[in-house]
Design an enzyme around this catalytic site. Sequence first.
Site, short mmCIF file in Angstrom:
data_model
loop_
_atom_site.label_atom_id
_atom_site.label_comp_id
_atom_site.label_asym_id
_atom_site.label_seq_id
_atom_site.Cartn_x
_atom_site.Cartn_y
_atom_site.Cartn_z
N ALA A 1 0.82 -1.22 0.00
CA ALA A 1 0.00 0.00 0.00
C ALA A 1 0.86 1.26 0.00
O ALA A 1 0.33 2.38 0.04
CB ALA A 1 -0.93 0.00 1.21
N ARG B 1 18.87 6.12 14.86
CA ARG B 1 19.12 5.20 13.74
C ARG B 1 19.13 3.75 14.23
O ARG B 1 18.64 2.86 13.55
CB ARG B 1 20.47 5.58 13.10
CG ARG B 1 20.75 4.83 11.84
CD ARG B 1 21.96 5.39 11.11
NE ARG B 1 22.54 4.39 10.22
CZ ARG B 1 22.04 4.07 9.03
NH1 ARG B 1 20.97 4.65 8.59
NH2 ARG B 1 22.61 3.15 8.30
N ASP C 1 20.73 3.60 -7.24
CA ASP C 1 21.99 4.35 -7.18
C ASP C 1 22.75 4.18 -8.50
O ASP C 1 23.35 5.12 -9.03
CB ASP C 1 22.84 3.85 -6.01
CG ASP C 1 22.01 3.82 -4.73
OD1 ASP C 1 21.57 4.88 -4.29
OD2 ASP C 1 21.78 2.71 -4.19
N ARG D 1 21.05 6.19 -11.25
CA ARG D 1 21.34 7.61 -11.02
C ARG D 1 22.74 7.93 -11.51
O ARG D 1 22.98 8.97 -12.15
CB ARG D 1 21.26 7.92 -9.51
CG ARG D 1 19.84 8.00 -8.97
CD ARG D 1 19.84 7.99 -7.43
NE ARG D 1 18.52 8.21 -6.88
CZ ARG D 1 18.19 7.95 -5.62
NH1 ARG D 1 19.08 7.45 -4.78
NH2 ARG D 1 16.97 8.19 -5.20
N HIS E 1 23.72 0.84 0.70
CA HIS E 1 22.72 1.78 0.16
C HIS E 1 22.50 2.86 1.20
O HIS E 1 21.51 2.86 1.93
CB HIS E 1 21.42 1.07 -0.20
CG HIS E 1 20.34 2.04 -0.58
ND1 HIS E 1 20.40 2.80 -1.72
CD2 HIS E 1 19.22 2.43 0.05
CE1 HIS E 1 19.36 3.59 -1.78
NE2 HIS E 1 18.62 3.39 -0.71
#
Length: 325
Positions: free
Chosen positions: A13, A98, A159, A162, A187
């Site tokens: 979702a 974190r 990445d 990009r 990442h």
Amino acid sequence: MKTPVDIAVTGAAGQISYSLLFRLAAGDLLGPDQPIVLRLLEITPALEVLRGVVMELHDCAFPLLHKVIITDDPKVAFDNIDYAFLVGAKPRKQGMLRSDLLSQNAEIFLVQGQALNEVANRNVKVLVTGNPANTNAYLAINHAPDLAPECFAAMTMLDHTRAVSQLAQKCGVPTRDIRNMTVWGNHSCMQYPDLHNALVKGRPALDLVEQDWFVDEFMPTVQYRGAEVIKARGQSSAASAANAAIMHMSTWIHGTDEGDWVSMAVPSDGSYGIESGLVFSFPVTVSDGHYHIVKGLDMNEFSLERLRRNEAELVEERQAVKHLL
Ligand code: NAX
């Protein structure tokens, strides 16, 4: 008519899935003659939103969409699946450490690793996109002892694309003229987008761009691109992330082009001195549905230092979730 193939998507979702599901149903992964069953996993409070997404999927009348199953039970979602896109994860909230984020997401991937271990096809391909993707994949691998670690990978393809796009724009060439791009490591902003082996129309990229552009513009642009998208759009990358997920899985299935490679975060086999087992982004080629880390590339001290920093960050992330290993 071929037998339908079962594909699981978690976080169905969410915003990435809002693009990913429609592309899967349109045949962008398995081609125009392969029917699919979508098995969609969400947390219970998001099932109502997911029902709305499923209404839209049905409203498209996709000829290849054989069936859609929605559930909040990972064992139902992963039952006999061939492919899993593990997108669902908790976002970082204000004030959250974190290490808390790592722990909370690690629990999700522990449970999902166990469920995959119990019910998925033994040749399943599992792509972890949810962040922190490398460590989440590491967790899932550790809780799926009956599946080969090579059934898993984490996504650094966004990445990679990009990086390809930035270099192509700089050199004024189409992206198809870029080869052998590599994004190493985690990442995260620590990742190392590396031009030392990249080719532009067959010529070494570093013969065509200045070293200063590589270090001071190219690298930070790729490393911080996600944050720039959030700043501009108010939301994190979604359609480009879905595109990268399809590109990663498609390459894993169909293979890399002759003479080219892609970046995938896969369990290290010790190559380039990276601790075995850590899920680390390497240059990989793919053949017959299996990825192979590209070996023997010349690495200068600048590159090795960035690989070591990524390894250290991943070891630190693993330390934060060690109570769940
Ligand atoms: P959203 O917050 O829009 O969607 C995430 C969905 O996951 C939510 O619907 C949530 O209910 C669901 N979810 C949470 N826990 C779950 C569980 N245990 N089981 C199943 N579903 C669960 O995030 P979205 O923008 O779609 O991004 C998803 C993840 O991708 C995030 O972790 C994000 O950080 C990560 N990304 C990773 C990228 C990569 O290159 N590896 C790039 C894009 C993206 O930032």
